[in-house]
Design an enzyme around this catalytic site. Structure first.
Site, short mmCIF file in Angstrom:
data_model
loop_
_atom_site.label_atom_id
_atom_site.label_comp_id
_atom_site.label_asym_id
_atom_site.label_seq_id
_atom_site.Cartn_x
_atom_site.Cartn_y
_atom_site.Cartn_z
CD GLU A 1 9.42 10.13 -3.22
OE1 GLU A 1 10.43 10.40 -3.90
OE2 GLU A 1 8.33 9.80 -3.72
CD1 TRP B 1 6.64 3.83 4.07
CD2 TRP B 1 7.64 4.70 2.26
NE1 TRP B 1 7.01 5.11 4.37
CE2 TRP B 1 7.63 5.67 3.27
CE3 TRP B 1 8.22 5.02 1.03
CZ2 TRP B 1 8.18 6.94 3.11
CZ3 TRP B 1 8.76 6.29 0.87
CH2 TRP B 1 8.74 7.23 1.90
CG ASP C 1 6.85 16.43 -27.36
OD1 ASP C 1 7.01 16.09 -26.17
OD2 ASP C 1 6.29 15.71 -28.19
CG HIS D 1 -1.54 1.37 1.48
ND1 HIS D 1 -2.51 1.92 0.67
CD2 HIS D 1 -1.26 2.30 2.43
CE1 HIS D 1 -2.81 3.12 1.12
NE2 HIS D 1 -2.07 3.38 2.19
CE LYS E 1 5.79 26.60 -1.98
NZ LYS E 1 5.97 27.34 -3.23
CB SER F 1 10.51 5.69 -14.53
OG SER F 1 9.46 6.58 -14.78
CB SER F 2 11.99 9.15 -10.84
OG SER F 2 10.92 8.39 -10.38
CE1 TYR G 1 8.56 19.64 2.52
CE2 TYR G 1 10.69 18.62 2.91
CZ TYR G 1 9.58 19.30 3.38
OH TYR G 1 9.48 19.59 4.70
CB SER H 1 0.45 28.18 -7.10
OG SER H 1 0.94 27.79 -5.85
CG HIS I 1 12.33 15.15 4.67
ND1 HIS I 1 11.23 15.11 5.48
CD2 HIS I 1 12.34 16.38 4.11
CE1 HIS I 1 10.62 16.27 5.45
NE2 HIS I 1 11.27 17.07 4.62
CG HIS J 1 12.53 15.15 10.42
ND1 HIS J 1 12.18 16.32 9.80
CD2 HIS J 1 12.08 14.18 9.59
CE1 HIS J 1 11.55 16.07 8.68
NE2 HIS J 1 11.47 14.77 8.53
CG HIS J 2 11.99 10.63 8.70
ND1 HIS J 2 10.64 10.43 8.57
CD2 HIS J 2 12.31 11.67 7.92
CE1 HIS J 2 10.16 11.31 7.70
NE2 HIS J 2 11.15 12.08 7.30
CB THR K 1 5.64 25.38 4.56
OG1 THR K 1 6.79 24.57 4.29
CG2 THR K 1 4.39 24.60 4.26
NE ARG L 1 4.13 4.42 10.94
CZ ARG L 1 5.01 5.08 10.18
NH1 ARG L 1 5.92 5.87 10.73
NH2 ARG L 1 5.00 4.96 8.88
C1 HEM Z 1 6.40 21.69 8.23
C2 HEM Z 1 6.67 20.64 7.52
C3 HEM Z 1 6.93 19.25 8.08
C4 HEM Z 1 7.57 18.86 9.22
C5 HEM Z 1 8.22 19.77 10.25
C6 HEM Z 1 7.54 17.41 9.25
C7 HEM Z 1 8.09 16.62 10.25
C8 HEM Z 1 8.06 15.24 10.29
C9 HEM Z 1 8.71 14.41 11.26
C10 HEM Z 1 9.55 14.94 12.41
C11 HEM Z 1 8.45 13.11 10.98
C12 HEM Z 1 8.97 11.86 11.71
C13 HEM Z 1 7.97 11.36 12.66
C14 HEM Z 1 8.38 10.03 13.23
O1 HEM Z 1 8.60 9.08 12.47
O2 HEM Z 1 8.47 9.94 14.48
C15 HEM Z 1 7.63 13.10 9.81
C16 HEM Z 1 7.16 11.94 9.21
C17 HEM Z 1 6.59 11.91 7.96
N1 HEM Z 1 6.25 13.01 7.21
FE1 HEM Z 1 6.49 14.98 7.74
N2 HEM Z 1 6.89 16.96 8.17
C18 HEM Z 1 6.51 18.04 7.41
C19 HEM Z 1 5.86 18.01 6.21
C20 HEM Z 1 5.59 16.85 5.50
C21 HEM Z 1 5.10 16.80 4.15
C22 HEM Z 1 4.86 18.01 3.27
C23 HEM Z 1 4.94 15.49 3.84
C24 HEM Z 1 4.45 14.84 2.56
C25 HEM Z 1 3.87 15.43 1.56
C26 HEM Z 1 5.33 14.70 4.96
C27 HEM Z 1 5.33 13.33 4.99
C28 HEM Z 1 5.77 12.55 6.01
C29 HEM Z 1 5.80 11.10 6.00
C30 HEM Z 1 5.38 10.20 4.82
C31 HEM Z 1 6.28 10.69 7.23
C32 HEM Z 1 6.37 9.26 7.76
C33 HEM Z 1 7.47 8.48 7.22
C34 HEM Z 1 7.40 7.04 7.70
O3 HEM Z 1 7.85 6.77 8.80
O4 HEM Z 1 6.91 6.19 6.96
N3 HEM Z 1 5.71 15.55 5.97
N4 HEM Z 1 7.41 14.41 9.40
CU LIG Z 2 10.78 14.04 6.84
#
Ligand code: HEM
Ligand SMILES: [Cu+2]
Length: 626
Positions: free
Chosen positions: A255, A139, A104, A75, A331, A169-170, A257, A268, A253, A302-303, A328, A450
């Site tokens: 990714e 994932w 093109d 998923h 915007k 591809s990307s 964005y 926009s 990370h 931060h992950h 952010t 989770r």
């Molecule tokens: C102000 C902007 C953002 C901040 C400060 C932020 C911060 C964080 C932090 C600290 C985590 C880690 C949490 C943990 O695993 O304990 C996290 C996880 C995640 N964030 Fe964000 N984030 C932001 C914006 C975004 C955006 C724009 C996206 C996607 C479009 C996003 C997608 C994700 C995803 C997919 C995870 C989980 C990854 C995983 O463990 O599978 N975040 N974020």
């Molecule tokens: Cu991140």
């Protein structure tokens, strides 16, 4: 003047299967991306419903253990790599060349190769279900879950090679976007006038080019660990599982964005058109994307707040993560100021785009909570994180993508999507989404982890989980309405004019759908809103004027237009990009199933490559003619 209508000598079929298999037209390639992503969205969506059904009540036994892990992994992988990324690549492919007045993409055959690599890579990944089990390590594929010891089957190998194919591809499509946007803009279309969706597509392409190598390297090392006895990620033999996490999140990370910036670009475009105002703070909106792109590469750990990095490292990554909130928020304020005081038309594209702003802010705010180390220690690996990223990815990216589809559907097909069904779809998606994901904040705070397939009764998690599952089915119903709407409109939708929304950008100056060469004469650009100017300049009380340009003579302003200057060259169709992509896929299949596919794949690859380089880009008949 006659030259402006020099249509091409048709050296190839315009209809039928073969014309699609050999197409190098960015518009058809865009449609293939979007259709492919739609197909995989069905699969990824069904997987989500399975997950939610399992979690609806405690100790449920619909999808347990290993099977749950596989569906969860597929998923996430599907939604990221086979839905959000490719649908954005598809919209970019269709729209960006039109927006910038190009005929093109810069490298049309490489473009075709990219879409085939995506479609075949996606099929390859999903074949794992039939050939011995899907990947099951999440994932993010954390070591040591991916080691042979813990995952013996071929699932992880499918995952490794599938992601490599999709990475190819990307990368090729990003090279194409960068070249196209930097080199093929219409005269007068300076970077300072570039439409914001093209801006975000450009920044995203750079992010892909810098982020992908990190995961490619990581996947390659993992493959060696699994098959050649190396120990990159095995601490027992001197390796380090954290090496995987660094390499993965250095990609992972940026990714996020990669998935949100083009979505922000769509919003926009949509908000100003439906507010009948120019975007507020164009420069700030454009450059904040660049800032997000840069800072996005400095926050990956931060992950990893909970893995025991030194405090000073955690502090750095915490501060850097909070810093992203600045561009952010810039915007967000500019979007609000754009709507503010506008004469807003509450049509479906606007509804989805406005919902994007609201929901994305919720996701951004929970991100800021997570960026604080002590808070993260409490809620990492709980449903709070699941709530966070679904608000950004679904409430964010997905809502914007849907807005973009309602917005550009008339351009792509020449027909409107039905507005009443659109509103119904919006209501179901908005309510269903919030019912599904808002309770997860509380579940996380209450300690529900989770990545678990079930939970005991009596922990106080029952009602919120049930609510989330009900929400998921409402959400799914919304998408059923969406697909019905699309199918209905394709057959019997109301006909759309060339410029149905009173648009600002160049794509609205050509016909709906556009001719293969996009513009008979390349328009000259004098401002940030070239289509709007054409309709309203010199008019102190602007109203649409009837001079809607047609396919015969769009873009007829400017000094060009003299005789043979307008001879249009379109590249010849080619089967070889598909053969090359098929060769790589069959080769990968050989590595995970039977060796016989290895020489077969190499053969196809060599054939595709050899014929590709021998085939001239432009058909000779064309050059001789006219
Ligand atoms: C102000 C902007 C953002 C901040 C400060 C932020 C911060 C964080 C932090 C600290 C985590 C880690 C949490 C943990 O695993 O304990 C996290 C996880 C995640 N964030 Fe964000 N984030 C932001 C914006 C975004 C955006 C724009 C996206 C996607 C479009 C996003 C997608 C994700 C995803 C997919 C995870 C989980 C990854 C995983 O463990 O599978 N975040 N974020
Ligand atoms: Cu991140």
């Amino acid at each position: 003047m006659a030259s402006s209508t020099v249509a091409l000598p048709r050296v190839y079929a315009e209809r039928g299967l073969l014309s699609w298999l050999t197409t190098v037209d960015h518009k058809r390639i865009g449609i293939l991306y979007i259709l492919g992503a739609g197909f995989f969205a069905l699969i990824g969506g069904l997987e989500a419903l399975l997950i939610r059904t399992q979690l609806a009540i405690p100790n449920h036994r619909v999808l347990v253990g290993e099977a749950y892990n596989q569906v969860l992994t597929m998923h996430g992988t599907t939604m990221v790599f086979l839905v959000v990324m490719p649908v954005l690549a598809g919209l970019g492919n269709y729209v960006v060349p039109l927006m910038i007045g190009a005929r093109d993409m810069a490298y049309p055959r490489l473009n075709a190769f990219g879409v085939w690599m995506f479609l075949l890579g996606g099929i390859f990944l999903n074949l794992s279900f039939l050939l011995g089990g899907a990947p099951d390590a999440g994932w993010f594929g954390y070591a040591p879950l991916t080691a042979k010891t813990f995952s013996k089957g071929a699932g992880i190998d499918f995952w490794i090679l599938g992601l490599q194919l999709l990475g190819i591809s990307s990368i090729t499509s990003s090279i194409n976007f960068v070249s196209t946007i930097l080199l093929l803009r219409a005269p007068g279309l300076t970077l300072n006038r570039l439409p914001l969706f093209a801006w975000t597509t450009l920044v995203t392409a750079f992010l892909i080019l810098f982020a992908m190598p990190s995961i490619s390297a990581a996947l390659f090392l993992l493959f060696l660990d699994r098959h050649l006895g190396t120990h990159f990620f095995n601490p027992a033999a001197g390796g380090d599982p954290l090496l995987w996490q660094h390499l993965f999140w250095f990609f992972g990370h940026p990714e996020v964005y990669i998935m949100i910036l083009p979505a922000m670009g769509i919003v926009s475009e949509v908000l100003p058109v439906f507010s009948r105002k120019p975007i507020f703070g164009y420069t700030a909106v454009a450059y904040s994307s660049v800032a997000i792109g840069f800072i996005g590469f400095t926050v990956w750990a931060h992950h990893m707040f909970a893995v025991g990095l030194p405090d000073v490292v955690n502090a750095f990554f915490s501060a850097a993560s909070m810093l992203v909130a600045v561009p952010t928020a810039i915007k967000v304020f500019n979007w609000i100021a754009t709507i503010w005081g506008g004469s807003v038309r509450y049509r479906a594209p606007f509804l989805f785009a406005a919902a994007f702003v609201a929901l994305f802010v919720i996701g951004g705010l929970s991100g800021l909570f997570l960026a604080s180390v002590p808070v993260d220690w409490q809620v990492t690996d709980t449903y709070f994180v699941v709530a966070h990223f679904h608000y950004t990815l679904f409430g964010g990216s997905m809502f914007a993508i849907v807005a973009g589809i309602y917005y550009w559907f008339p351009k792509i097909t020449g027909r409107f999507l039905d507005e009443r069904l659109g509103r119904l779809h919006f209501a179901l998606q908005f309510i269903g989404f919030n019912l599904t994901f808002f309770p997860m904040h509380f579940l996380g705070l209450m300690g529900m982890p989770r990545r678990v397939y079930t939970y005991a009764a009596g922990l106080g998690w029952e009602s919120l989980n049930l609510l989330a599952t009900i929400g998921a089915f409402i959400l799914a119903l919304g998408f059923v309405v969406f697909f019905v709407n699309i199918a209905r409109s394709l057959v019997a939708g109301e006909r759309a004019p060339d410029d149905p929304w009173d648009g600002h950008t160049l794509e609205w100056l050509t016909s709906s759908p556009p001719p293969p060469y996009n513009f008979a004469r390349v328009p000259v650009v004098h401002s940030r809103r070239p289509a709007w100017d054409r309709k309203y300049t010199g008019n102190p009380h602007p109203r649409p004027v009837a001079e809607a340009p047609t396919a015969q003579a769009p873009g007829g302003d400017g000094p060009e237009g003299d005789s043979e200057a307008e001879l249009i060259h379109l590249p010849a169709p080619s089967l070889w990009p598909l053969i090359l992509a098929a060769g790589l896929t069959v080769f990968a299949l050989g590595l995970v199933t039977h060796w016989i596919f290895i020489p077969l794949g190499l053969l196809l690859f060599a054939l595709g490559l050899a014929r590709w380089v021998q085939q001239p880009l432009f058909p000779e008949t064309h050059e001789a003619s006219s």
